[in-house]
Design a protein around this motif. Structure first.
Motif, PDB file in Angstrom:
ATOM      1  N   SER A 101       0.848  -1.064  -0.052  1.00 51.19           N
ATOM      2  CA  SER A 101      -0.183  -0.012   0.160  1.00 51.19           C
ATOM      3  C   SER A 101       0.921   1.328   0.031  1.00 51.19           C
ATOM      4  CB  SER A 101      -0.885   0.308   1.377  1.00 51.19           C
ATOM      5  OG  SER A 101      -1.621  -1.149   1.356  1.00 51.19           O
ATOM      6  N   PHE A 102       0.453   2.138  -0.738  1.00 49.64           N
ATOM      7  CA  PHE A 102       1.214   3.381  -0.776  1.00 49.64           C
ATOM      8  C   PHE A 102       0.339   4.596  -1.597  1.00 49.64           C
ATOM      9  CE2 PHE A 102       1.933   1.430  -4.795  1.00 49.64           C
ATOM     10  CZ  PHE A 102       1.812   2.760  -5.897  1.00 49.64           C
ATOM     11  N   GLY A 103       1.002   5.843  -1.272  1.00 53.41           N
ATOM     12  CA  GLY A 103       0.554   7.094  -2.057  1.00 53.41           C
ATOM     13  C   GLY A 103      -0.876   7.711  -1.478  1.00 53.41           C
ATOM     14  N   VAL A 104      -0.667   8.327  -0.373  1.00 55.50           N
ATOM     15  CA  VAL A 104      -2.176   8.819   0.312  1.00 55.50           C
ATOM     16  C   VAL A 104      -2.454  10.167  -0.409  1.00 55.50           C
ATOM     17  CG1 VAL A 104      -2.792   9.920   2.344  1.00 55.50           C
ATOM     18  CG2 VAL A 104      -1.790   7.741   2.628  1.00 55.50           C
ATOM     19  N   GLY A 105      -3.731  10.152  -0.880  1.00 57.23           N
ATOM     20  CA  GLY A 105      -4.460  11.493  -0.965  1.00 57.23           C
ATOM     21  C   GLY A 105      -5.601  11.827  -0.093  1.00 57.23           C
ATOM     22  N   LEU A 106      -5.495  13.103   0.403  1.00 60.69           N
ATOM     23  CA  LEU A 106      -6.234  13.444   1.592  1.00 60.69           C
ATOM     24  C   LEU A 106      -7.654  13.766   0.955  1.00 60.69           C
ATOM     25  CD1 LEU A 106      -4.016  15.892   3.292  1.00 60.69           C
ATOM     26  CD2 LEU A 106      -4.398  13.528   3.729  1.00 60.69           C
ATOM     27  N   LYS A 107      -8.902  13.207   1.527  1.00 62.06           N
ATOM     28  CA  LYS A 107     -10.131  13.635   1.223  1.00 62.06           C
ATOM     29  C   LYS A 107     -11.140  13.824   2.441  1.00 62.06           C
ATOM     30  CE  LYS A 107     -13.628  11.540  -1.895  1.00 62.06           C
ATOM     31  NZ  LYS A 107     -14.577  11.178  -1.257  1.00 62.06           N
ATOM     32  N   VAL A 156      -7.268   8.311   0.574  1.00 60.16           N
ATOM     33  CA  VAL A 156      -7.350   7.317  -0.649  1.00 60.16           C
ATOM     34  C   VAL A 156      -5.928   6.867  -0.952  1.00 60.16           C
ATOM     35  CG1 VAL A 156      -8.092   6.961  -2.994  1.00 60.16           C
ATOM     36  CG2 VAL A 156      -9.486   8.430  -1.618  1.00 60.16           C
ATOM     37  N   PHE A 157      -5.704   5.585  -1.199  1.00 64.09           N
ATOM     38  CA  PHE A 157      -4.296   5.097  -1.501  1.00 64.09           C
ATOM     39  C   PHE A 157      -4.294   3.972  -2.137  1.00 64.09           C
ATOM     40  CE2 PHE A 157      -6.229   2.872   2.156  1.00 64.09           C
ATOM     41  CZ  PHE A 157      -6.005   1.370   2.105  1.00 64.09           C
ATOM     42  N   ALA A 158      -3.494   3.628  -2.948  1.00 61.99           N
ATOM     43  CA  ALA A 158      -3.245   2.415  -3.702  1.00 61.99           C
ATOM     44  C   ALA A 158      -3.068   1.095  -3.024  1.00 61.99           C
ATOM     45  CB  ALA A 158      -2.275   2.825  -4.942  1.00 61.99           C
ATOM     46  N   LYS A 194      16.108   2.129   1.781  1.00 67.12           N
ATOM     47  CA  LYS A 194      14.815   1.661   0.870  1.00 67.12           C
ATOM     48  C   LYS A 194      14.684   2.833   0.369  1.00 67.12           C
ATOM     49  CE  LYS A 194      16.374  -2.370   1.356  1.00 67.12           C
ATOM     50  NZ  LYS A 194      15.729  -3.373   2.113  1.00 67.12           N
ATOM     51  N   ASP A 195      13.419   2.585  -0.520  1.00 69.82           N
ATOM     52  CA  ASP A 195      12.515   3.751  -0.818  1.00 69.82           C
ATOM     53  C   ASP A 195      11.647   4.578  -0.087  1.00 69.82           C
ATOM     54  OD1 ASP A 195      13.410   3.594  -3.664  1.00 69.82           O
ATOM     55  OD2 ASP A 195      12.093   1.866  -4.149  1.00 69.82           O
ATOM     56  N   ASP A 196      11.854   5.680   0.153  1.00 74.26           N
ATOM     57  CA  ASP A 196      10.870   6.340   1.053  1.00 74.26           C
ATOM     58  C   ASP A 196      10.269   7.578  -0.083  1.00 74.26           C
ATOM     59  OD1 ASP A 196      11.673   5.322   3.526  1.00 74.26           O
ATOM     60  OD2 ASP A 196      13.618   5.767   2.561  1.00 74.26           O
ATOM     61  N   PHE A 197       9.048   7.597  -0.151  1.00 75.85           N
ATOM     62  CA  PHE A 197       8.445   8.477  -1.273  1.00 75.85           C
ATOM     63  C   PHE A 197       6.775   8.890  -0.692  1.00 75.85           C
ATOM     64  CE2 PHE A 197       7.939   4.112  -1.816  1.00 75.85           C
ATOM     65  CZ  PHE A 197       6.520   4.140  -2.429  1.00 75.85           C
ATOM     66  N   ALA A 198       6.247   9.582  -1.436  1.00 75.85           N
ATOM     67  CA  ALA A 198       4.779  10.044  -1.365  1.00 75.85           C
ATOM     68  C   ALA A 198       4.487  10.744  -0.071  1.00 75.85           C
ATOM     69  CB  ALA A 198       3.957   8.756  -1.614  1.00 75.85           C
ATOM     70  N   PHE A 199       5.240  11.893   0.084  1.00 76.23           N
ATOM     71  CA  PHE A 199       5.257  12.679   1.527  1.00 76.23           C
ATOM     72  C   PHE A 199       3.899  13.469   1.638  1.00 76.23           C
ATOM     73  CE2 PHE A 199       6.042  16.475   4.013  1.00 76.23           C
ATOM     74  CZ  PHE A 199       6.633  15.758   5.335  1.00 76.23           C
ATOM     75  N   VAL A 200       3.391  13.708   2.496  1.00 75.84           N
ATOM     76  CA  VAL A 200       1.953  14.188   2.564  1.00 75.84           C
ATOM     77  C   VAL A 200       1.822  15.010   3.900  1.00 75.84           C
ATOM     78  CG1 VAL A 200      -0.687  14.499   2.503  1.00 75.84           C
ATOM     79  CG2 VAL A 200       0.633  13.229   0.824  1.00 75.84           C
ATOM     80  N   VAL A 201       1.769  16.182   4.063  1.00 74.15           N
ATOM     81  CA  VAL A 201       1.971  17.038   5.334  1.00 74.15           C
ATOM     82  C   VAL A 201       0.686  17.683   5.533  1.00 74.15           C
ATOM     83  CG1 VAL A 201       3.062  18.921   4.786  1.00 74.15           C
ATOM     84  CG2 VAL A 201       3.222  18.159   6.630  1.00 74.15           C
ATOM     85  N   ILE A 202      -0.016  17.568   6.572  1.00 74.86           N
ATOM     86  CA  ILE A 202      -1.016  18.229   7.244  1.00 74.86           C
ATOM     87  C   ILE A 202      -0.305  19.694   8.071  1.00 74.86           C
ATOM     88  CG2 ILE A 202      -3.201  18.485   8.388  1.00 74.86           C
ATOM     89  CD1 ILE A 202      -3.246  15.355   8.008  1.00 74.86           C
ATOM     90  N   ASP A 203      -0.297  20.866   7.611  1.00 74.68           N
ATOM     91  CA  ASP A 203       0.573  21.737   8.260  1.00 74.68           C
ATOM     92  C   ASP A 203       0.067  22.245   9.466  1.00 74.68           C
ATOM     93  OD1 ASP A 203       2.546  22.884   5.535  1.00 74.68           O
ATOM     94  OD2 ASP A 203       0.366  22.144   4.946  1.00 74.68           O
ATOM     95  N   SER A 204      -1.166  22.296   9.651  1.00 74.05           N
ATOM     96  CA  SER A 204      -1.532  22.781  10.721  1.00 74.05           C
ATOM     97  C   SER A 204      -1.330  22.019  12.234  1.00 74.05           C
ATOM     98  CB  SER A 204      -3.189  23.164  10.380  1.00 74.05           C
ATOM     99  OG  SER A 204      -3.825  21.681  10.530  1.00 74.05           O
TER     100      SER A 204
END
Length: 580
Positions: A148-154, A159-161, A374-384
């Protein structure tokens, strides 16, 4: 009898060679079609030539099985004296060495064969002093199943793959199910968990195609996501699967109008979409023509509902000759992305870059607390709330991790030495001044006998620094405290004396500096400037205009034919006339 044995031996050797030839042809065909799992089984049984071993290593490398890749690549490397090894091989071997934490050997490879000297130990030490955050990680998808990887905020969901659907057909590349997109509710208690995990639906999740990396508009009505096209293209006799960004609209409780965006193509890939905070710009990764490397980060301006500008490459401060992917834009316009072309710890590492004057500054590795070998990727931050998500295969499978980031105390400074530009002598008592981008004085220091200075700065700022001595031409140097890993800015100030720069400036035997001009003469008891005197003073004016910081002492005198008071007053008037 001997002839018969010889015939049997020749026939056996011929048959063995024929079998190896057939097996190699099959392995090569599987390799070209990127069926790496099946290709590896055959390459492992073939004669251990440099070519066969490199392809065997590649099969493991492209599936991030670095331990097995290392064993194959090491045998190729040991044949380097007899084999013509490419830069591409040396990079893969370098990457694998980092992936199994053989950093000293990796440093040797990149220094000797990739023309990129590097010392991992010093790099780690530097990052500990300059990274803005430390990260605490928690594996969110360890019990989801599959990769599982790649988060989209909704909203309150993500939502992830994932490859969790074992009913999906297997992908030849890695022998795992095709990726689908899933939606899950994030529940925060003593730990963070994912609940009610559901696929997005058959209109989004298609058969024998990958869907991944979804991003949503704030109102949740528009989604951009990655999907590979069914038809492969031939590139250098290799079948390549093209990935495109698709756009979908949420209408009447379902996703409709699912179409590739206008800047996608059947000839190259576009993937990993990311929206800026006001949704006026879409960032993505692509190998389109004129990319700097195998994948670069681009953006397009969103001009209308289905209208985009031409793609714009974000530039060499971000992109390298390798891979830059998975962009994310924070609310403060900071760009986060993954790269295997910048200095890091192995595989894809996470980096950030701040924007200044509509241009991204050099990128900063986020450090060992978030980046692994290893591979580290798909960073998503909630700034607040200083939390967010990233993806990593550090455990052997792709998983999604939540993180909490904690501020660190990093101190930036500039230091240097002030010397005479011609003689190289140290110049004590020089005033070193630090200015901000608007020319305001930030800090000032008078250097001591050692000629050294050190001034505090802030990150991501534009500065200038000046060295000033009364008999020297002030030198102004400009610099940025960007986040590429520099907090210790060393600027040597070499300032030139006026007497070295100008023929008419000289020193006398007593060390006094003066400007050689023709004498200025006045009529008896007068202080008017004559035309000839004005021409002489124009030479001085030109010098003062050229060097605005030059300070001179201007004097005048009379003869002794009048009284002391009269002559003193006349001298003052003549000096003032010359000054005017």
């Amino acid at each position: 009898m001997k002839t018969f044995k010889l015939y049997i031996l020749i026939a056996t050797l011929t048959l063995g060679t024929f079998c190896f030839s057939q097996s190699k042809s099959k392995a090569d065909a599987l390799f070209e079609n990127r069926a790496y799992v099946d290709a590896a089984e055959i390459f492992a049984s073939l004669p251990k030539t440099a070519s066969n071993l490199e392809k065997l290593g590649d099969c493991y490398y492209y599936n991030t099985d670095f331990d097995k890749a290392y064993k194959a690549y090491k045998q190729v490397y040991d044949l380097k004296d007899s084999a013509d090894l490419s830069e591409d091989f040396y990079f893969k071997y370098f990457d694998v060495l980092k992936g199994i934490k053989k950093y000293e050997e990796a440093d040797e490879i990149t220094t000797n064969y990739l023309d990129n000297p590097f010392d991992t130990r010093n790099f780690k030490s530097l990052l500990k002093r300059i990274i803005p955050y430390e990260y605490e990680l928690y594996n969110l998808t360890s019990d989801v199943g599959g990769s599982s990887f790649g988060v989209g905020l909704k909203g309150d969901k993500i939502v992830f793959a994932s490859t969790k659907n074992i009913k999906n057909p297997n992908y030849q590349w890695n022998g795992k199910p095709y990726l689908d997109l899933y939606e899950a509710k994030v529940t925060i208690g003593d730990t963070i968990t994912l609940d009610s995990i559901q696929p997005l639906g058959k209109k989004i999740n298609t058969v024998k195609q990958h869907e991944s990396n979804a991003v949503f508009t704030e109102d949740g009505k528009t989604m951009y996501f990655s999907r590979n096209l069914k038809k492969r293209i031939d590139l250098d006799s290799t079948k390549i699967a093209v990935v495109s960004i698709f756009k979908a609209e949420f209408v009447d409780d379902e996703w409709k109008h699912i179409e590739p965006v206008s800047f996608s193509s059947n000839e190259y890939s576009t993937m990993h979409p990311a929206l800026n905070s006001d949704e006026t710009r879409l960032y993505f990764s692509s190998d389109m023509p004129n990319s700097l490397g195998s994948f670069d980060i681009f953006y397009v301006d969103i001009l209308g509902p289905n209208s985009f500008s031409e793609p714009i490459n974000v530039g060499a401060n971000i992109n390298t000759v390798r891979r830059e992917q998975f962009p994310f834009i924070a609310k403060d316009s900071t760009l986060y992305f993954a790269s295997n072309g910048k200095h890091g710890f192995g595989g894809l590492d996470l980096f950030s870059s701040s924007m200044s004057n509509d241009k991204y500054l050099d990128a900063l590795n986020l450090g060992e607390s978030i980046n692994s070998e290893k591979d580290d990727f798909a960073f998503v931050v909630i700034d607040s709330i200083n939390t967010g998500y990233l993806s990593s295969n550090r455990s052997g499978l792709d998983n999604i991790y939540t993180f909490k980031r904690i501020d660190t105390d990093r101190k930036y400074f500039i230091e240097g030495l002030v010397t005479d530009k011609v003689t190289g002598e140290i110049l004590p008592n020089t005033t070193v001044t630090l200015f901000d981008k608007d020319g305001n004085v930030v800090a000032e220091q008078i250097v001591g006998a050692d000629g050294k200075y050190k001034l505090s700065t802030l990150p991501n700022q534009h500065y200038s620094v000046e060295g000033f001595q009364p008999k020297y031409i002030p030198q102004l140097e400009y610099f940025d405290t960007n986040d590429k890993g520099n907090i210790e800015f060393n600027i040597e100030l070499e300032i030139e004396s006026y007497k070295d720069a100008e023929d008419i400036v000289t020193d006398d035997d007593f060390g006094n500096t003066f400007i050689q001009l023709e004498n200025i003469y006045f009529d008896f008891a007068k202080w008017d400037i004559k035309p000839q005197a004005a021409n002489t003073l124009d030479v001085l004016v030109a010098l003062l205009v050229k060097y605005p910081r030059m300070e001179i002492q201007l004097g005048a005198h009379t003869d002794s034919r009048a009284s002391f008071d009269f002559n003193l007053d006349l001298s003052d008037k003549r000096a003032k006339s010359a000054l005017e």
